[in-house]
Design a protein around this motif. Structure first.
Motif, short mmCIF file in Angstrom:
data_model
loop_
_atom_site.label_atom_id
_atom_site.label_comp_id
_atom_site.label_asym_id
_atom_site.label_seq_id
_atom_site.Cartn_x
_atom_site.Cartn_y
_atom_site.Cartn_z
N ARG A 217 64.65 -58.15 -27.71
CA ARG A 217 65.22 -57.38 -26.61
C ARG A 217 66.66 -57.85 -26.33
O ARG A 217 67.12 -58.81 -26.93
CB ARG A 217 64.33 -57.53 -25.36
N ILE A 228 67.08 -56.70 -18.71
CA ILE A 228 66.65 -56.85 -20.10
C ILE A 228 66.36 -55.45 -20.61
O ILE A 228 65.61 -54.69 -19.97
CB ILE A 228 65.43 -57.77 -20.22
N TYR A 229 66.98 -55.11 -21.74
CA TYR A 229 66.78 -53.79 -22.34
C TYR A 229 65.91 -53.95 -23.59
O TYR A 229 66.20 -54.79 -24.45
CB TYR A 229 68.13 -53.17 -22.71
N ASP A 230 64.85 -53.14 -23.66
CA ASP A 230 63.97 -53.16 -24.83
C ASP A 230 64.40 -52.03 -25.77
O ASP A 230 64.19 -50.84 -25.46
CB ASP A 230 62.52 -52.98 -24.36
N GLU A 236 64.36 -50.41 -19.46
CA GLU A 236 65.10 -51.53 -18.88
C GLU A 236 64.28 -52.20 -17.79
O GLU A 236 63.51 -51.55 -17.09
CB GLU A 236 66.45 -51.06 -18.33
N ARG A 512 64.64 -61.85 -35.18
CA ARG A 512 64.76 -61.76 -33.73
C ARG A 512 65.38 -63.05 -33.20
O ARG A 512 66.18 -63.04 -32.27
CB ARG A 512 63.40 -61.49 -33.08
#
Ligand SMILES: *[C@@H]1O[C@H](CO)[C@@H](O)[C@H](O)[C@H]1NC(C)=O
Ligand SMILES: *[C@@H]1O[C@H](CO)[C@@H](O)[C@H](O)[C@H]1NC(C)=O
Ligand SMILES: *[C@@H]1O[C@H](CO)[C@@H](O)[C@H](O)[C@H]1NC(C)=O
Ligand SMILES: *[C@@H]1O[C@H](CO)[C@@H](O)[C@H](O)[C@H]1NC(C)=O
Length: 547
Positions: A217, A228-230, A236, A512
């Motif tokens: 993320r 936090i943006y997924d 969000e 990641r």
């Protein structure tokens, strides 16, 4: 007279003798030729600088260059042809090793091609001096969905780029024509993704501070807000504001950095420093003498850490446009910026010449993440420079292990004889370890797989006891507007053989934790860092790739 001289010589020897190596600034003979308002290391020996069209002294094809290649070994510069207006773009390295420069400005200053939708590609350059290496641009085949000036660009878990925010058109101070959306290179879908977060963060939401988290993320800060943006779910999660009304994105620039990630859990923490505590963004109410904030705020991005919120501590001085940069040992350099004022050119009530900022901070500090709150920041033993580095300056860690510092220009065109000139002088800031016998990585594979345990030959000088061993895998980031996008330090589990000639370490488990692409590996023994080894982390495939 002669006796006085010899007395001075003796005194000099006495005082100079027991010299413990110190940090120092080193002024280079060659200038940068163009104002280095963006900089990125693209090979073990080269950094690219980009500037705006501003009649700079370095020429190519009978016009002022917009780009330049700085040779880190020889400290010399050669021009790089940039066709479209790259002014205030951003960029990053991607999974196949190419550097991608994103966005910019409309035509202007003698540059006829708009750059705000540009995607410029600098393929991996085999020549140590950059000879023959060029920037590829073709607006018909390679362009953004939107016109973006002052957008941020971030390498993400699949080695591609996420492009965040910006403004459609050149603006004097804050964002009046926002592009409140995200897009990707290579494209992931047929349109942009609207962002409610960027909308809420208006109007001081330019050059958002964005970070690829170890779960894939993205953590983002704009103005005084954070989320936090997924990427995979396109959702969000709203996180706490930066405390105390402090704003940290352009034109109220603070800086932010992802603190080093350590195995086995790679728990992410973000540090934000500087900016300004203000309720208004009306430039007629702002002054070049408005004090910048000394606040540093830190948040642990776990469920529990988010509940606790931001922990606040203070720098030794207020800083607008500070720079936060990783050292290979995990400390953070705090450099540059001004004690008062704002970013941008001649837009507030009382600029100094054209500069919205004043009172440059000339002494860097170090932030040690592992020390207790309130004791982490110090400038003990740090040198002082006489060169202001404020708006449109850049700084980056180099594979050699020192910091390359260039640029600063609060003027539209090349300006000399003002208090704040167009700055072409280049310095390095050299850590003490540059002046002693250093550990060496004697060889390193060109490519490393994720989750790989590997042994490489090293040498460790006898002067080092070998009490403390650190191996860091780093993205040196893309520096512009007080932010190092994609900058990353991941520590790797490591041991040294009894004869101190073999280093064994384990690479991160997946992209990641360290997005696939170019990386620099440093070995630090007892706080003395080696030169970095330039590697490809992952398969080197073009994005998107999970290997
Ligand atoms: C560059 O300028 C010089 C001197 O004005 C001129 O002689 C030359 O033809 C120009 N070259 C190009 C490529 O335009
Ligand atoms: C800077 O120089 C360019 C090229 O000569 C010119 O077009 C532009 O108007 C100048 N800008 C300013 C603010 O003087
Ligand atoms: C963040 O900014 C908004 C809008 O200016 C303000 O209402 C809010 O109180 C600020 N948050 C903090 C924690 O200062
Ligand atoms: C890397 O990928 C980009 C995007 O697909 C492509 O334009 C570029 O040519 C590739 N570079 C290399 C070295 O494969």
């Amino acid at each position: 007279m002669r006796r006085l001289l010899s007395l001075l010589t003796v005194l000099n020897l006495v005082f100079a003798a027991p010299s413990v190596p110190q940090w120092s600034f080193d002024l280079k003979q060659s200038t940068s030729g163009i104002v280095a308002l963006e900089s990125i290391v693209v090979s073990p020996t080269l950094a690219i600088f980009f500037n705006r069209p501003s009649l700079d002294p370095l020429h190519i094809d009978n016009h002022s260059a917009l780009g330049a290649l700085w040779d880190l070994r020889t400290s010399t510069v050669r021009p790089l042809e940039v066709v479209s207006n790259a002014f205030c773009g951003s960029g990053a390295l991607i999974s196949n090793g190419s550097m991608v420069s994103i966005g910019g400005d409309a035509p202007g200053g003698g540059i006829n091609q708009a750059g705000n939708q540009a995607i410029r590609i600098f393929e991996p350059c085999a020549s140590p001096s950059g000879e023959g290496c060029t920037l590829f641009e073709n607006l018909e085949t390679h362009h953004l969905f939107e016109r973006r000036w002052y957008a941020s660009t971030l390498r993400i878990f699949d080695g591609s780029l996420m492009i965040v925010g910006g403004t459609h058109a050149n603006t004097k101070f804050y964002n009046i024509d926002p592009v409140n959306s995200f897009e990707f290179f290579p494209k992931k879908e047929a349109t942009t993704r609207p962002s409610a977060f960027l909308e809420r963060a208006l109007p001081a939401n330019l050059f958002p501070r964005v970070f690829a988290l170890p779960d894939g993320r993205v953590f983002m800060i704009a103005n005084n807000q954070s989320i936090i943006y997924d990427i995979e779910a396109n959702t969000e999660t709203i996180l706490p504001d930066i405390p105390n009304n402090v704003r940290v994105t352009n034109p109220i620039d603070g800086s932010a950095i992802l603190l080093p990630l350590s195995p086995p859990q790679f728990i992410p923490e973000v540090l934000v420093c500087g900016g300004t505590q203000t309720d208004t963004i009306d430039p007629s109410l702002l002054s070049s003498q408005t004090p910048a904030s000394s606040q540093c705020s830190r948040i642990k991005l776990t469920e529990e850490g988010i509940k606790q919120g931001w922990q606040v501590e203070h720098m030794l001085e207020g800083r607008t446009m500070p720079e936060l940069v990783h050292l290979p040992n995990g400390q953070i350099l705090i450099a540059n910026g001004g004690r008062t004022g704002f970013a941008a050119v001649k837009s507030i009530a009382d600029p100094i010449g054209n500069s919205n900022a004043d009172n440059p901070v000339l002494t860097p500090s170090l932030y040690t993440p592992s020390l207790p709150l309130g004791r982490r920041i110090s400038n003990k033993g740090m040198p002082t420079t006489d060169i202001a580095r404020m708006y449109h300056s850049s700084i980056t860690l180099t594979p050699q292990g020192n910091f390359l510092i260039a640029g600063s220009n609060p003027n539209d065109n090349t300006t000399v004889g003002a208090k704040f000139n167009s700055e072409f002088r280049v310095q390095t800031l050299d850590p003490p370890f540059m002046k002693v016998a250093r550990p060496r990585l004697l060889s390193m594979p060109k490519k490393l797989r994720f989750g790989q345990r590997i042994s490489v030959p090293i040498s460790v000088p006898p002067s080092l006891i070998g009490r403390d061993i650190k191996v860091s895998l780093m993205d040196l980031g893309f520096s512009t507007h007080a932010f190092h996008s994609s900058a990353r330090l991941v520590f790797m589990d490591a041991t040294i053989s009894p004869f101190r000639n073999i280093l064994t370490f384990t690479t991160p488990p997946n992209g990641r934790v360290f997005p696939p692409g170019p990386a620099t590996i440093f070995l630090t023994v007892d706080d003395v860092s080696s030169e970095g080894a330039w590697v490809m982390m992952g398969s080197g495939a073009s994005p998107p790739t999970l290997e």
